[in-house]
Design an enzyme around this catalytic site. Structure first.
Site, mmCIF file in Angstrom:
data_model
loop_
_atom_site.group_PDB
_atom_site.id
_atom_site.type_symbol
_atom_site.label_atom_id
_atom_site.label_comp_id
_atom_site.label_asym_id
_atom_site.label_seq_id
_atom_site.Cartn_x
_atom_site.Cartn_y
_atom_site.Cartn_z
ATOM 1 C CE LYS A 122 70.955 35.725 99.570
ATOM 2 N NZ LYS A 122 70.219 36.187 98.394
ATOM 3 N NE ARG A 128 70.483 27.584 96.318
ATOM 4 C CZ ARG A 128 70.423 26.338 96.781
ATOM 5 N NH1 ARG A 128 70.954 25.353 96.105
ATOM 6 N NH2 ARG A 128 69.837 26.066 97.943
ATOM 7 C CG HIS A 138 69.298 42.107 104.857
ATOM 8 N ND1 HIS A 138 68.204 41.288 104.745
ATOM 9 C CD2 HIS A 138 69.850 42.157 103.613
ATOM 10 C CE1 HIS A 138 68.089 40.855 103.495
ATOM 11 N NE2 HIS A 138 69.070 41.374 102.785
ATOM 12 C CE1 TYR A 154 61.778 30.780 101.136
ATOM 13 C CE2 TYR A 154 61.586 28.450 101.682
ATOM 14 C CZ TYR A 154 61.847 29.448 100.766
ATOM 15 O OH TYR A 154 62.182 29.107 99.474
ATOM 16 C CB THR A 157 63.517 37.511 96.518
ATOM 17 O OG1 THR A 157 64.900 37.656 96.823
ATOM 18 C CG2 THR A 157 63.248 37.949 95.103
ATOM 19 C CD1 TRP A 158 57.247 34.344 97.655
ATOM 20 C CD2 TRP A 158 57.960 32.941 99.257
ATOM 21 N NE1 TRP A 158 56.280 33.395 97.845
ATOM 22 C CE2 TRP A 158 56.695 32.521 98.820
ATOM 23 C CE3 TRP A 158 58.604 32.212 100.252
ATOM 24 C CZ2 TRP A 158 56.053 31.405 99.361
ATOM 25 C CZ3 TRP A 158 57.980 31.099 100.776
ATOM 26 C CH2 TRP A 158 56.726 30.707 100.341
HETATM 27 P P1 A3P Z 1 67.500 28.903 97.833
HETATM 28 O O1 A3P Z 1 68.894 29.381 97.620
HETATM 29 O O2 A3P Z 1 67.399 27.899 98.944
HETATM 30 O O3 A3P Z 1 66.841 28.424 96.596
HETATM 31 P P2 A3P Z 1 66.513 36.100 99.760
HETATM 32 O O4 A3P Z 1 65.386 36.494 98.910
HETATM 33 O O5 A3P Z 1 66.316 36.407 101.210
HETATM 34 O O6 A3P Z 1 67.809 36.542 99.202
HETATM 35 O O7 A3P Z 1 66.518 34.505 99.737
HETATM 36 C C1 A3P Z 1 66.781 33.782 98.575
HETATM 37 C C2 A3P Z 1 66.183 32.394 98.742
HETATM 38 O O8 A3P Z 1 64.758 32.483 98.555
HETATM 39 C C3 A3P Z 1 66.697 31.438 97.685
HETATM 40 O O9 A3P Z 1 66.640 30.158 98.321
HETATM 41 C C4 A3P Z 1 65.644 31.588 96.606
HETATM 42 O O10 A3P Z 1 65.610 30.539 95.695
HETATM 43 C C5 A3P Z 1 64.377 31.659 97.453
HETATM 44 N N1 A3P Z 1 63.267 32.299 96.751
HETATM 45 C C6 A3P Z 1 63.305 33.367 95.901
HETATM 46 N N2 A3P Z 1 62.084 33.633 95.448
HETATM 47 C C7 A3P Z 1 61.237 32.738 96.002
HETATM 48 C C8 A3P Z 1 59.834 32.507 95.888
HETATM 49 N N3 A3P Z 1 59.077 33.245 95.108
HETATM 50 N N4 A3P Z 1 59.309 31.487 96.614
HETATM 51 C C9 A3P Z 1 60.084 30.728 97.418
HETATM 52 N N5 A3P Z 1 61.421 30.882 97.544
HETATM 53 C C10 A3P Z 1 61.988 31.889 96.853
#
Ligand code: A3P
Length: 331
Positions: free
Chosen positions: A72, A298, A132, A224, A76-77
């Site tokens: 989190k 999200r 992770h 981030y 993903t980003w």
């Molecule tokens: P939020 O729940 O605060 O919205 P991970 O990818 O490590 O599982 O983390 C997920 C978090 O990254 C979520 O945060 C998600 O919305 C956010 N996220 C996913 N894709 C993103 C992107 N392209 N740019 C910025 N944040 C992103």
């Protein structure tokens, strides 16, 4: 008669099966099952299988890039950004795999792959992986200064990480599971005392931060929040670090901004594949889990924790973070 691979795989499994019952345990969060304390970090059982397989059998290649993160924190980003950076010569905008696949399908998660392929835990046809695992749990073959494998670590404010994890947990947990009645306060207590999956969060980032200071050419540490506010600057640094720098011509043509826009939360979260798609992951032999793509998107904002945590909870996490920052010299 068992093949040599079979016996070595059985051996690894036996080691973890005999080891795990001896380890301290806590409740896991996402997929049902406990987490276990191994050398200072809390992991689910299948991660321990994978971790041992990696430590015994992973063979790094010189150009490997490993994206490391606490869940989190922006995995993903970063997967989308790294995949787009290293493949930018290969795909044009129309045929781009990110248009039809979630970033998690394109960048394999090393320890889950290893847990189901223990004797050959290197995902095929890839040099870009994610993990992770905490820094001290990485195989020595990757950490060693003689390996040219590069590591990118993304850090995020733990308050937002916790809130994001909590929402993710609520979306993915099996409704009938024992964790269904897991309150926010219980999860908070577990997270803040360090006993959350892959935690302690503060030791997780501290390990990678210290490594990035010690081996700046090997470990890249990015926040981030900084990526959000100064995307062009950090994406250029990232590309350079992983060995795919943007040329002057590309910069003039706006290639950096194109990748940033393509990997933005707005763009990715609105793709059909990420609104309605899912993918299956083998967590361990005989155990598969379906992951729904929209659970990875999200809000994608900085500071959402203020909408979900009390002032007191926020202060507690800030204090732990400040103490850790002071300890490791991070400002
Ligand atoms: P939020 O729940 O605060 O919205 P991970 O990818 O490590 O599982 O983390 C997920 C978090 O990254 C979520 O945060 C998600 O919305 C956010 N996220 C996913 N894709 C993103 C992107 N392209 N740019 C910025 N944040 C992103």
């Amino acid at each position: 008669m068992a093949s040599p691979n079979q016996s070595s795989s059985d051996e690894a499994k036996t080691i973890s099966e005999t080891l795990i019952p001896e380890l301290p345990r806590e409740r896991g969060w996402v997929v049902d099952g406990d987490i276990h304390l191994l050398n200072g970090f809390w992991y689910p059982k299948w991660v321990i299988h994978g971790l041992l397989a990696l430590q015994h059998h992973f063979k790094p290649h010189p150009n490997d890039v490993l994206l490391a993160s606490y869940p989190k924190a922006g995995t993903t980003w970063l997967k989308a950004l790294l995949f787009s950076i290293v493949n930018r010569a290969k795909y044009n905008g129309i045929m781009h795999p990110l248009l039809t696949s979630n970033p998690h399908e394109l960048v394999p998660w090393l320890e889950t792959y290893a847990s189901t392929n223990p004797t050959n835990p290197r995902p095929p046809d890839s040099f870009l992986f994610s993990t992770h695992l905490a820094y001290p749990s990485l195989p020595e073959q990757i950490r060693s200064s003689s390996s040219s494998c590069r590591i990118v670590y993304v850090f995020r404010d733990p308050k937002d990480v916790f809130v994001s994890f909590r929402h993710y947990h609520n979306k993915l947990r099996p409704k009938e599971s024992s964790s269904s009645s897991f309150s926010l306060q219980e999860a908070f207590d577990q997270f803040s005392r360090g006993a959350s999956p892959f935690g302690p969060y503060w030791d997780h980032f501290a390990g990678y931060y210290k490594a990035s200071i010690q081996f700046p050419n090997k470990v890249f540490f990015v926040r981030y929040e900084d990526l959000k506010t100064e995307a062009v600057f950090h994406v250029k640094r990232l590309a350079e670090f992983v060995g795919w720098p943007f040329s002057e011509e590309e910069e003039k043509e706006g290639a950096v901004q194109k990748i940033i826009d393509f990997c933005s939360f707005e763009k990715l979260s609105n793709l059909e594949v990420n609104k309605n798609g899912s993918f299956i992951r083998n967590l361990e032999t005989g155990r598969m889990a379906r992951f729904i793509n929209h659970a990875y998107f999200r809000k994608g904002e900085i500071g959402d924790s203020k909408n979900h945590l009390s002032e007191e909870m926020r202060e507690i996490l800030d204090q732990i973070t400040q103490d850790k920052f002071n300890e490791i010299g991070l400002i």
